[in-house]
Enzyme design. Sequence first.
Site, PDB file in Angstrom:
ATOM      1  N   GLY A 136      -6.120   1.570  -5.819  1.00  0.00           N
ATOM      2  CA  GLY A 136      -6.667   2.484  -6.817  1.00  0.00           C
ATOM      3  C   GLY A 136      -7.576   3.505  -6.168  1.00  0.00           C
ATOM      4  CE1 TYR A 180     -12.822   3.610  -9.352  1.00  0.00           C
ATOM      5  CE2 TYR A 180     -15.059   3.052 -10.028  1.00  0.00           C
ATOM      6  CZ  TYR A 180     -13.945   2.804  -9.255  1.00  0.00           C
ATOM      7  OH  TYR A 180     -13.939   1.734  -8.386  1.00  0.00           O
ATOM      8  CG  LEU A 205      -7.928  -5.709  -3.282  1.00  0.00           C
ATOM      9  CD1 LEU A 205      -8.169  -5.998  -1.803  1.00  0.00           C
ATOM     10  CD2 LEU A 205      -9.136  -6.120  -4.112  1.00  0.00           C
ATOM     11  CG  ASP A 251       2.396   4.980  -6.659  1.00  0.00           C
ATOM     12  OD1 ASP A 251       1.543   4.161  -7.061  1.00  0.00           O
ATOM     13  OD2 ASP A 251       2.421   6.176  -7.009  1.00  0.00           O
ATOM     14  CG  HIS A 306     -18.980   2.806 -11.358  1.00  0.00           C
ATOM     15  ND1 HIS A 306     -20.257   3.331 -11.382  1.00  0.00           N
ATOM     16  CD2 HIS A 306     -18.673   2.628 -10.041  1.00  0.00           C
ATOM     17  CE1 HIS A 306     -20.700   3.481 -10.131  1.00  0.00           C
ATOM     18  NE2 HIS A 306     -19.757   3.058  -9.309  1.00  0.00           N
ATOM     19  NE  ARG A 337     -26.294   1.969  -8.325  1.00  0.00           N
ATOM     20  CZ  ARG A 337     -25.038   1.624  -8.082  1.00  0.00           C
ATOM     21  NH1 ARG A 337     -24.523   1.779  -6.864  1.00  0.00           N
ATOM     22  NH2 ARG A 337     -24.283   1.115  -9.055  1.00  0.00           N
ATOM     23  CG  ASP A 344      -2.250   0.734   0.941  1.00  0.00           C
ATOM     24  OD1 ASP A 344      -2.197   1.915   0.540  1.00  0.00           O
ATOM     25  OD2 ASP A 344      -3.330   0.137   1.115  1.00  0.00           O
ATOM     26  CG  LEU A 345       0.051   4.791  -2.267  1.00  0.00           C
ATOM     27  CD1 LEU A 345      -1.012   5.789  -2.698  1.00  0.00           C
ATOM     28  CD2 LEU A 345       1.385   5.131  -2.894  1.00  0.00           C
TER      29      LEU A 345
END
Length: 274
Positions: A71, A142, A69, A47, A111, A180, A31-32
Amino acid sequence: MRILVTGAAGSIGRVVTLGLCDRGHEVVGLDLVPEPDGFTGAWHTIDCADADAVDEVFGEERLDAVVHLAGHPDEADLPASLTSHVITTAALLDACVAHRVGRFVYASSNHAVGRTPRASLTDGVVPGLLTDQALPRPDTFYGVGKVAAEALMRLYVDRHSIDAIACRIGSFLDEPGTTRALSTWLSPDDCVRMVDAALTAPSPGFAVLYGISDNTRAWWDLEPGRRLGYEPQDDAEAYADRVAVRDVDDAEAAHVGGPFAGAEFYRPALDLRR
């Protein structure tokens, strides 16, 4: 399996990391940010858009698979979206090829097809449900990033014969909070089941599944996931009596991407100042 999980400090990453460990896998976190309290495995604070840094991690760790995962989980301008979702995927896939890591599981998103009108599903392959045969139809930059990352995975499967699964995640929440989400919810427990199935399915090649629970009101077809061994156990309907009706519910149901398909997300690709 020894699995590199990118974005391991994020909301999904923490759940998946613990869940995979509970299922007997060994997790290497990336991870960052530094590792969260309680994580005891190997950790790399880098990164994953930095291809050299990613390659060094693969050189240090003996890996069997990658769960990507990491992003930015919201809208950004087009260059930032491509870096966050496509460049990171490219760096990881190159490292997989160089270090002979044959399984890649990606947190894609609904999306990627979010601009699909729900009204168009009535005559679909599975009436009322969006299947894995749906054409890309992103609702945002995105979503464009997710479509491009899936295409890159398809290319690497064809070129290098790795196995790569795109999990088009719906609404990852402790419990659904909107109308939703009663259709799009992915519970934490089912999220772990989904990732574990994607990691262990025999020779899937390139595959797409929809990351939702076994929701009574589901908009997306669960059969692609079931073919890979994903058997969700939770149903958002258990929370339906807690979800208030809102004026925006009909608008959010017009497209499968919900509010991301709305005018509030319209903006220039190269300028987010307005």
